[in-house]
Design a protein around this motif. Structure first.
Motif, PDB file in Angstrom:
ATOM      1  N   TYR A 127      -3.035   8.699 -16.695  1.00 18.38           N
ATOM      2  CA  TYR A 127      -3.733   8.905 -15.503  1.00 18.38           C
ATOM      3  C   TYR A 127      -5.368   9.079 -15.453  1.00 18.38           C
ATOM      4  O   TYR A 127      -5.330   9.564 -16.734  1.00 18.38           O
ATOM      5  CB  TYR A 127      -3.395  10.419 -14.395  1.00 18.38           C
ATOM      6  CG  TYR A 127      -2.285   9.955 -13.795  1.00 18.38           C
ATOM      7  CD1 TYR A 127      -2.887   9.117 -12.345  1.00 18.38           C
ATOM      8  CD2 TYR A 127      -0.866  10.051 -13.994  1.00 18.38           C
ATOM      9  CE1 TYR A 127      -1.205   8.525 -11.069  1.00 18.38           C
ATOM     10  CE2 TYR A 127      -0.040   9.807 -13.162  1.00 18.38           C
ATOM     11  CZ  TYR A 127      -0.122  10.053 -11.707  1.00 18.38           C
ATOM     12  OH  TYR A 127       0.625   9.446 -11.202  1.00 18.38           O
ATOM     13  N   TYR A 142      -4.311   5.253  -7.119  1.00 18.32           N
ATOM     14  CA  TYR A 142      -5.196   6.315  -6.952  1.00 18.32           C
ATOM     15  C   TYR A 142      -4.219   7.639  -5.873  1.00 18.32           C
ATOM     16  O   TYR A 142      -4.689   7.361  -4.413  1.00 18.32           O
ATOM     17  CB  TYR A 142      -6.557   6.005  -6.889  1.00 18.32           C
ATOM     18  CG  TYR A 142      -7.026   5.490  -5.618  1.00 18.32           C
ATOM     19  CD1 TYR A 142      -7.765   6.310  -5.019  1.00 18.32           C
ATOM     20  CD2 TYR A 142      -6.634   3.809  -5.001  1.00 18.32           C
ATOM     21  CE1 TYR A 142      -8.359   5.912  -3.878  1.00 18.32           C
ATOM     22  CE2 TYR A 142      -7.319   3.963  -4.269  1.00 18.32           C
ATOM     23  CZ  TYR A 142      -8.041   5.112  -3.253  1.00 18.32           C
ATOM     24  OH  TYR A 142      -9.096   3.981  -2.203  1.00 18.32           O
ATOM     25  N   GLU A 201       0.584   8.664  -2.810  1.00 17.09           N
ATOM     26  CA  GLU A 201      -0.168   7.661  -3.990  1.00 17.09           C
ATOM     27  C   GLU A 201       0.852   6.564  -3.224  1.00 17.09           C
ATOM     28  O   GLU A 201       1.953   6.941  -2.755  1.00 17.09           O
ATOM     29  CB  GLU A 201       0.687   8.352  -5.194  1.00 17.09           C
ATOM     30  CG  GLU A 201      -0.513   9.293  -5.917  1.00 17.09           C
ATOM     31  CD  GLU A 201       0.167   8.938  -7.596  1.00 17.09           C
ATOM     32  OE1 GLU A 201       1.227   8.859  -8.005  1.00 17.09           O
ATOM     33  OE2 GLU A 201      -0.860   9.995  -8.196  1.00 17.09           O
ATOM     34  N   TYR A 260      -6.967   7.587 -10.774  1.00 17.56           N
ATOM     35  CA  TYR A 260      -6.167   6.476 -10.781  1.00 17.56           C
ATOM     36  C   TYR A 260      -5.626   6.719 -11.969  1.00 17.56           C
ATOM     37  O   TYR A 260      -4.887   6.897 -12.837  1.00 17.56           O
ATOM     38  CB  TYR A 260      -6.913   5.331 -10.991  1.00 17.56           C
ATOM     39  CG  TYR A 260      -8.256   4.890  -9.829  1.00 17.56           C
ATOM     40  CD1 TYR A 260      -7.718   3.608  -9.255  1.00 17.56           C
ATOM     41  CD2 TYR A 260      -9.299   5.709  -9.809  1.00 17.56           C
ATOM     42  CE1 TYR A 260      -8.882   3.487  -8.185  1.00 17.56           C
ATOM     43  CE2 TYR A 260     -10.293   5.140  -8.983  1.00 17.56           C
ATOM     44  CZ  TYR A 260      -9.633   4.375  -7.538  1.00 17.56           C
ATOM     45  OH  TYR A 260     -10.631   3.644  -6.364  1.00 17.56           O
TER      46      TYR A 260
END
Length: 241
Positions: free
Chosen positions: A199, A143, A151, A218
């Motif tokens: 996402y 995330y 990330e 996320y």
């Protein structure tokens, strides 16, 4: 602790998960989880720990820390047991939680000295475990948010769900009915390329005070049944796939 295999069937697909059942003889182990959770909660948010007027917020962090520790322990023991059954040599260790109390990293070292990482995420579903798997809950990957812009991707993402509400957790720790369900997972590749990967914006509902000012983005697979079941993701971890 006993491992009991369970199965949920949805739209023609079988999904195996593992119910970890703590027994009366596991009392000293649960006591250790409680002590580690208390210590970890203070590290995660020392301000709340020092402010008695915000005790409820601190206890929320404390119990989520305990839940993460217990989930990591169950996944680690399950993978080790399965590896022994398959006569595969693995060394599993954990570096524990850092900034995120619901996230734990397990480090897997193989015979060829290659190391991989697995992230364990725990939750308290508002629905039954079967409904959580087939409808409402995700496999949660990496995330980003406004403070974490890079990330960091792990090799495996593992899910643990507690079959009761968060408010019941304290009582379960003191009783004889503590259970944790190991509910599948995903590889990094599945989260990157899988047809059900996407996402998703997420605001944790269990943040102290019931709100979070930081919205995270996320990478997820939803619902859980669209990822690998517990048997399959365990085999992939053991094989290093």
């Amino acid at each position: 602790m006993r491992f009991i295999e369970k199965k949920v069937r949805h739209t023609g697909k079988d999904f195996v998960y593992i119910n970890c059942v703590f027994e009366e003889r596991d009392g000293p182990l649960i006591y250790l989880f409680i002590r580690r959770g208390e210590k970890l909660a203070k590290l995660l948010n020392p301000v709340l720990a020092r402010d008695s007027s915000r005790l409820r917020d601190y206890q929320t962090i404390q119990f989520h820390a305990m839940a993460g520790i217990i989930s990591e322990y169950c996944w680690k023991k399950w993978i080790e047991k399965t590896a022994v059954d398959k006569k595969v040599s693995l060394l599993l260790s954990t570096k524990g939680m850092e900034r995120d109390r619901n996230q734990v990293d397990i480090i897997i070292q193989y015979d060829n000295l290659i190391k991989k990482t697995a992230e364990v995420r725990s939750s308290f579903p508002y629905a039954s475990i079967d409904q959580a798997i087939t409808q409402y809950f995700d496999i949660i990957g990496w995330y980003t948010n406004e403070t974490k812009t890079k990330e960091v991707k792990k090799d495996y993402y593992l899910r643990a769900l507690f079959p009761f509400g968060f408010k019941e957790f304290k009582g379960k720790l003191k009783g004889k009915n503590l259970r944790v369900c190991l509910c599948g997972g995903a590889t990094k590749m599945m989260l990157e390329c899988g047809e059900n990967a996407k996402y998703k914006k997420f605001v944790p509902s269990d943040e102290p005070g019931g709100k979070s000012r930081i919205v995270a983005r996320y990478r997820v697979i939803e619902p859980i049944i669209n990822a690998y079941d517990t048997r399959k993701i365990t085999d992939l971890v053991i094989e290093g796939e």
